[in-house]
Write a protein that holds these residues in place. Sequence first.
Motif, PDB file in Angstrom:
ATOM      1  N   GLN A 105      53.759 -25.725  13.680  1.00 13.24           N
ATOM      2  CA  GLN A 105      54.645 -26.877  13.508  1.00 13.24           C
ATOM      3  C   GLN A 105      55.769 -26.806  14.536  1.00 13.24           C
ATOM      4  N   ASN A 106      55.947 -27.873  15.278  1.00 16.53           N
ATOM      5  CA  ASN A 106      56.959 -27.989  16.335  1.00 16.53           C
ATOM      6  C   ASN A 106      56.737 -26.997  17.477  1.00 16.53           C
ATOM      7  N   TRP A 117      56.918 -23.860  17.689  1.00 19.96           N
ATOM      8  CA  TRP A 117      57.881 -22.763  17.794  1.00 19.96           C
ATOM      9  C   TRP A 117      57.241 -21.386  17.827  1.00 19.96           C
TER      10      TRP A 117
END
Length: 93
Positions: A51-52, A54
């Motif tokens: 997610q994102n 990162w």
Amino acid sequence: MHPDKAPNFKDKAVLFYLANSEYDTTIHNPTFELQNGKLFVTGRIVEGSSQNGWLSGLTASLAWDQIQGYVIFESGEDYISRLALAFKKGELQ
């Protein structure tokens, strides 16, 4: 696990489903290694799979006895393209 019985994940992206967890992890070119007498599967997190983003590119180690199942993709690009297609079709949110 005997080394001759270990799956060959060389140059593949592998989506691992973890027992007792809502999360999964996709690792590129995972290998097996012993850490303090416990078997782990280790590799780099596929770019775009977290997610994102990162976690992209970081090394991850998953305890083999905590893996519930896995899916093998030809590459990280194969994984991402299939994921994008599933989102486009509305199969994932």
